[in-house]
Design a protein around this motif. Structure first.
Motif, PDB file in Angstrom:
ATOM      1  N   UNK A   1      18.160  40.066  42.178  1.00 28.89           N
ATOM      2  CA  UNK A   1      18.175  41.193  41.497  1.00 28.89           C
ATOM      3  C   UNK A   1      19.306  42.046  41.786  1.00 28.89           C
ATOM      4  N   UNK A   2      20.158  43.251  41.032  1.00 26.24           N
ATOM      5  CA  UNK A   2      20.795  43.868  40.937  1.00 26.24           C
ATOM      6  C   UNK A   2      19.916  45.186  41.911  1.00 26.24           C
ATOM      7  N   UNK A   3      20.946  45.794  42.808  1.00 27.78           N
ATOM      8  CA  UNK A   3      20.356  47.171  43.248  1.00 27.78           C
ATOM      9  C   UNK A   3      20.799  48.859  42.834  1.00 27.78           C
ATOM     10  N   UNK A   4      21.014  48.347  41.728  1.00 26.33           N
ATOM     11  CA  UNK A   4      21.909  49.312  40.700  1.00 26.33           C
ATOM     12  C   UNK A   4      23.107  50.116  41.633  1.00 26.33           C
ATOM     13  N   UNK A   5      22.969  49.460  43.254  1.00 27.44           N
ATOM     14  CA  UNK A   5      24.950  49.996  43.687  1.00 27.44           C
ATOM     15  C   UNK A   5      25.665  49.194  43.182  1.00 27.44           C
ATOM     16  N   UNK A   6      26.721  49.974  42.823  1.00 26.41           N
ATOM     17  CA  UNK A   6      28.276  49.269  42.418  1.00 26.41           C
ATOM     18  C   UNK A   6      29.025  49.447  44.087  1.00 26.41           C
ATOM     19  N   UNK A   7      30.406  48.750  44.296  1.00 27.21           N
ATOM     20  CA  UNK A   7      31.376  49.428  44.742  1.00 27.21           C
ATOM     21  C   UNK A   7      32.611  48.906  44.395  1.00 27.21           C
ATOM     22  N   UNK A   8      33.308  49.482  44.901  1.00 31.94           N
ATOM     23  CA  UNK A   8      35.468  49.467  44.011  1.00 31.94           C
ATOM     24  C   UNK A   8      35.760  48.167  44.580  1.00 31.94           C
ATOM     25  N   UNK A   9      36.737  48.195  43.798  1.00 33.04           N
ATOM     26  CA  UNK A   9      37.372  46.403  44.166  1.00 33.04           C
ATOM     27  C   UNK A   9      38.854  47.683  44.723  1.00 33.04           C
ATOM     28  N   UNK A  10      39.127  46.629  45.947  1.00 29.12           N
ATOM     29  CA  UNK A  10      40.351  46.984  46.238  1.00 29.12           C
ATOM     30  C   UNK A  10      42.019  46.882  45.536  1.00 29.12           C
ATOM     31  N   UNK A  11      41.761  47.861  44.199  1.00 28.20           N
ATOM     32  CA  UNK A  11      43.299  47.754  43.569  1.00 28.20           C
ATOM     33  C   UNK A  11      44.240  47.405  44.885  1.00 28.20           C
ATOM     34  N   UNK A  12      44.477  48.338  46.087  1.00 27.93           N
ATOM     35  CA  UNK A  12      45.163  48.419  47.363  1.00 27.93           C
ATOM     36  C   UNK A  12      45.886  47.769  48.086  1.00 27.93           C
ATOM     37  N   UNK A  13      44.847  46.525  47.635  1.00 22.25           N
ATOM     38  CA  UNK A  13      45.217  45.994  48.644  1.00 22.25           C
ATOM     39  C   UNK A  13      45.413  44.171  47.870  1.00 22.25           C
ATOM     40  N   UNK A  14      46.089  43.777  47.643  1.00 22.83           N
ATOM     41  CA  UNK A  14      46.536  42.121  46.969  1.00 22.83           C
ATOM     42  C   UNK A  14      46.292  41.705  48.033  1.00 22.83           C
ATOM     43  N   UNK A  15      45.982  41.480  49.688  1.00 22.43           N
ATOM     44  CA  UNK A  15      45.056  39.953  50.204  1.00 22.43           C
ATOM     45  C   UNK A  15      44.029  39.739  49.190  1.00 22.43           C
ATOM     46  N   UNK A  16      43.493  40.515  48.659  1.00 21.39           N
ATOM     47  CA  UNK A  16      42.077  40.398  47.692  1.00 21.39           C
ATOM     48  C   UNK A  16      42.310  39.435  45.941  1.00 21.39           C
ATOM     49  N   UNK A  17      43.701  39.386  45.706  1.00 25.13           N
ATOM     50  CA  UNK A  17      44.210  39.317  44.711  1.00 25.13           C
ATOM     51  C   UNK A  17      44.538  40.381  43.713  1.00 25.13           C
ATOM     52  N   UNK A  18      45.717  39.758  43.229  1.00 27.39           N
ATOM     53  CA  UNK A  18      46.156  40.928  41.725  1.00 27.39           C
ATOM     54  C   UNK A  18      44.969  40.959  40.428  1.00 27.39           C
ATOM     55  N   UNK A  19      45.025  42.255  40.214  1.00 28.42           N
ATOM     56  CA  UNK A  19      43.677  42.798  39.412  1.00 28.42           C
ATOM     57  C   UNK A  19      45.086  42.420  38.216  1.00 28.42           C
ATOM     58  N   UNK A  20      44.262  41.643  36.950  1.00 24.39           N
ATOM     59  CA  UNK A  20      44.465  41.970  35.939  1.00 24.39           C
ATOM     60  C   UNK A  20      44.387  42.389  34.194  1.00 24.39           C
ATOM     61  N   UNK A  21      43.258  43.681  34.983  1.00 25.93           N
ATOM     62  CA  UNK A  21      42.681  44.497  34.116  1.00 25.93           C
ATOM     63  C   UNK A  21      42.527  45.891  35.527  1.00 25.93           C
ATOM     64  N   UNK A  22      41.907  47.014  34.620  1.00 24.90           N
ATOM     65  CA  UNK A  22      41.945  48.352  35.245  1.00 24.90           C
ATOM     66  C   UNK A  22      40.939  48.601  35.992  1.00 24.90           C
ATOM     67  N   UNK A  23      39.618  47.313  34.936  1.00 32.32           N
ATOM     68  CA  UNK A  23      37.501  47.928  34.780  1.00 32.32           C
ATOM     69  C   UNK A  23      36.771  47.016  35.919  1.00 32.32           C
ATOM     70  N   UNK A  24      38.106  46.529  37.339  1.00 32.21           N
ATOM     71  CA  UNK A  24      36.966  45.603  38.229  1.00 32.21           C
ATOM     72  C   UNK A  24      36.089  46.412  38.956  1.00 32.21           C
ATOM     73  N   UNK A  25      35.199  46.013  39.861  1.00 27.19           N
ATOM     74  CA  UNK A  25      34.411  46.921  40.872  1.00 27.19           C
ATOM     75  C   UNK A  25      33.129  45.579  40.843  1.00 27.19           C
ATOM     76  N   UNK A  26      32.728  45.763  41.329  1.00 29.11           N
ATOM     77  CA  UNK A  26      31.122  44.117  42.064  1.00 29.11           C
ATOM     78  C   UNK A  26      29.712  45.942  41.777  1.00 29.11           C
ATOM     79  N   UNK A  27      28.846  45.148  41.122  1.00 29.50           N
ATOM     80  CA  UNK A  27      27.520  44.928  41.520  1.00 29.50           C
ATOM     81  C   UNK A  27      27.555  44.301  42.890  1.00 29.50           C
ATOM     82  N   UNK A  28      26.124  45.303  43.342  1.00 27.17           N
ATOM     83  CA  UNK A  28      25.254  44.304  44.229  1.00 27.17           C
ATOM     84  C   UNK A  28      23.918  44.013  43.853  1.00 27.17           C
ATOM     85  N   UNK A  29      23.944  42.218  44.304  1.00 23.69           N
ATOM     86  CA  UNK A  29      22.556  42.106  43.737  1.00 23.69           C
ATOM     87  C   UNK A  29      21.908  41.974  45.249  1.00 23.69           C
ATOM     88  N   UNK A  30      20.257  41.862  45.702  1.00 21.51           N
ATOM     89  CA  UNK A  30      20.039  41.248  47.276  1.00 21.51           C
ATOM     90  C   UNK A  30      19.140  40.440  46.300  1.00 21.51           C
TER      91      UNK A  30
END
Length: 176
Positions: free
Chosen positions: A143-172
């Motif tokens: 279930x969602x916790x209500x928390x979000x985490x930012x996407x590491x836009x400044x680190x290309x090791x995690x991929x090259x974003x194709x959009x500017x609204x990326x982040x993560x939701x936390x589930x538990x």
């Protein structure tokens, strides 16, 4: 069909792990399955050095799923302390997705997190754009916790974003 073996990854598995993870998340090969992130990110999902760092860290490991000599799935698990575990990088060969292997890897991740790290609950992070994946995790008890985490836009090791609204939701999920 060959029996499935789930075991801890070894450093000698890194080339196969890298190929599997990239095929499950990036590029055209990933579109054969339903876990692709190819519409959200280009570039790499991980690299061999990042995988080696995971394997060298006593608070993390990669569980691997094998059919004979073929690596068909993997999942990263980590100890976050205070009875909290984490899993991510759940990868199943795109042509085998939808057959229950992902669920088996999640079950193995839960059991290993409880056994080795004393986890009583597990957290994951998911792109909110991945409705189908979120629904799958909800069916597994997350279930969602209500928390979000930012996407590491400044680190290309995690991929090259194709959009500017990326982040993560936390589930538990609580472990039994």
């Amino acid at each position: 069909m060959t029996e499935l073996t789930i075991r801890d990854a070894a450093t000698t598995d890194i080339p196969a792990l890298h190929g599997l993870i990239e095929s499950a998340y990036r590029g055209e090969a990933s579109r054969a399955g339903w876990t692709t992130e190819a519409d959200l990110l280009g570039g790499q999902r991980t690299d061999p050095d990042g995988l080696a760092d995971i394997l060298a860290d006593p608070k993390q490991l990669l569980l691997t799923a094998w059919r004979g000599d073929d690596l068909v799935g993997c999942v990263l698990i980590a100890d976050r302390g205070e009875g909290v575990g984490y899993f991510g990088m759940l990868s199943v060969s795109p042509t085998l997705q939808g057959g229950g292997l992902g669920r088996r890897l999640v079950e193995a991740a839960h059991a290993t997190l409880a056994e080795r790290f004393g986890a009583r609950r597990v957290r994951i992070s998911v792109f909110p754009q991945r409705d189908t994946l979120i629904a799958w995790y909800e069916r597994l008890g997350y279930a969602g916790t209500g928390e979000t985490l930012p996407f590491p836009y400044d680190d290309p090791r995690f991929g090259l974003p194709l959009r500017d609204d990326l982040h993560f939701i936390v589930m538990e999920c609580a472990l039994d």
